[in-house]
Design a protein around this motif. Structure first.
Motif, PDB file in Angstrom:
ATOM      1  N   ILE A  79       0.522  -1.126  -0.035  1.00  0.00           N
ATOM      2  CA  ILE A  79       0.140   0.042   0.046  1.00  0.00           C
ATOM      3  C   ILE A  79       0.958   1.352  -0.045  1.00  0.00           C
ATOM      4  N   GLU A  80       1.798   1.360   0.878  1.00  0.00           N
ATOM      5  CA  GLU A  80       3.046   2.486   0.768  1.00  0.00           C
ATOM      6  C   GLU A  80       3.508   2.451  -0.298  1.00  0.00           C
ATOM      7  N   GLU A 183      -5.301   7.108   4.420  1.00  0.00           N
ATOM      8  CA  GLU A 183      -4.663   8.380   5.004  1.00  0.00           C
ATOM      9  C   GLU A 183      -5.189   8.609   6.143  1.00  0.00           C
ATOM     10  N   THR A 184      -6.607   8.447   6.048  1.00  0.00           N
ATOM     11  CA  THR A 184      -7.493   8.698   7.660  1.00  0.00           C
ATOM     12  C   THR A 184      -7.380   7.844   8.447  1.00  0.00           C
ATOM     13  N   VAL A 185      -7.677   6.505   7.885  1.00  0.00           N
ATOM     14  CA  VAL A 185      -8.115   5.277   9.026  1.00  0.00           C
ATOM     15  C   VAL A 185      -6.614   4.623   9.517  1.00  0.00           C
ATOM     16  N   PRO A 302      -0.296   1.104  12.291  1.00  0.00           N
ATOM     17  CA  PRO A 302       0.547   2.183  12.152  1.00  0.00           C
ATOM     18  C   PRO A 302      -0.115   2.955  11.013  1.00  0.00           C
ATOM     19  N   ARG A 303       0.274   4.133  10.920  1.00  0.00           N
ATOM     20  CA  ARG A 303      -0.165   5.229  10.222  1.00  0.00           C
ATOM     21  C   ARG A 303       0.609   5.421   8.741  1.00  0.00           C
ATOM     22  N   LEU A 304       0.193   6.002   7.915  1.00  0.00           N
ATOM     23  CA  LEU A 304       0.994   6.220   6.658  1.00  0.00           C
ATOM     24  C   LEU A 304       2.053   7.189   6.996  1.00  0.00           C
TER      25      LEU A 304
END
Length: 318
Positions: A79-80, A183-185, A302-304
């Motif tokens: 995804i990243e 980006e939000t979740v 984790p977040r982006l």
């Protein structure tokens, strides 16, 4: 008109037996630009070699892990990479699948026309052919957040279904996601390794205001259990049971947790009493329950690394 770019994220692990159908389906896609982000979890067969061969002719990014980091972490890596490359959409996709040439374009068309953020196709099982593996799903809070596929095993019959159906849950076997959702979740929670990460992500996404939809205009065939084994096998029974407990601990209210924990205990016991599983499987599930109860859940998903939420997408698109 510019074609949408779709980052196809798949996690491979000794996938040689299924990868040919997957790659053939992927490169036959029309109407969209597809890029493959294949994250390999230390395969010991020819999987990586096969992916790199296709990379000579097609847009393929291969991430080679030197150990099996699990599906959740592998999906996060893909995804990243896809978002860093500016893909318009991310399609999480199992590689034990095959699909027609219009599959990805049809999912994107539906999502863009209806302003949807998360879309699943109908998923056909191979045993028996034409049967329903997934067309609708539900998460049951008082059964410890158990996720079920509604109508699993019935005839799939895509033509009789609505073009779009709002659903409570869809798996990441094939899930089209707009970048703003990640980006939000945030990303998948690595604590799950395999199984349950999609349930956890679904709960978080819906709490953030994002709806899940299924389109009958896109149908995928899934060779279920071809890589992870049967439901009662050593691998699947351990991880499914362990992560069921983890999802419950993460997301149940205290009341739901008490009732759900009782349900899990009764479910395991009943499967032994009624001969659905033998004593060895039951013991394995009990060990998995204990492991799930002991885990430290203080670390969040984790977040982006570099979030870049576009306000124009977050307003009115949920």
């Amino acid at each position: 008109m510019t074609k949408s770019t779709v980052g196809i994220v798949t996690v491979t692990f000794n996938s040689s037996a299924v990868i040919e159908d997957f790659l053939a389906s992927l490169w036959a896609q029309v109407g969209v630009e597809v890029r493959l982000y294949a994250v390999d979890n230390d395969s010991r067969d020819a999987t990586v070699h096969r992916l790199k061969e296709d990379g000579k002719r097609h847009p393929v990014v291969v991430v080679e892990n030197d150990t099996n980091v699990g599906v959740a972490v592998g999906n996060n890596q893909g995804i990243e990479a896809a978002l860093a490359d500016g893909c318009d959409w991310v399609l999480l996709l199992n590689n034990d699948t095959l699909f027609p040439s219009t599959f990805v374009a049809e999912m994107v068309r539906i999502a863009e026309e209806r302003r949807l953020n998360i879309v699943s196709p109908l998923i056909e099982a191979t045993d028996p052919a034409g049967s329903n593996w997934y067309s609708n799903g539900k998460i049951q809070p008082f059964k410890a957040m158990k996720a079920v596929h509604i109508g699993m095993g019935d005839a799939l019959a895509p033509r009789t279904r609505p073009e779009i159906t709002s659903v409570d849950y869809a798996s990441t076997c094939a899930l089209l996601v707009r970048p703003v959702v990640f980006e939000t979740v945030g990303l998948m929670d690595p604590i799950y390794f395999v199984y349950g990460d999609d349930v956890d992500f679904c709960i978080r996404a819906k709490r953030a205001g994002y709806e899940y939809s299924v389109t009958s205009r896109a149908v995928l065939t899934h060779k279920a259990s071809s890589l992870t084994g049967e439901f009662t096998g050593e691998f699947a029974s351990h991880w499914i049971t362990r992560n069921w407990v983890v999802v419950a601990r993460r997301h149940c209210t205290p009341t739901q947790l008490v009732i759900g924990g009782t349900y899990i205990a009764m479910w395991v016991t009943a499967r032994l009493i009624f001969g659905r599983e033998n004593l060895a499987v039951t013991r394995r599930r009990i060990r998995a329950i204990r492991e799930g109860l002991r885990l430290d859940l203080s670390r969040e998903a984790p977040r982006l690394c570099v979030p870049s939420v576009d306000p124009s997408l977050t307003e009115g698109d949920r």
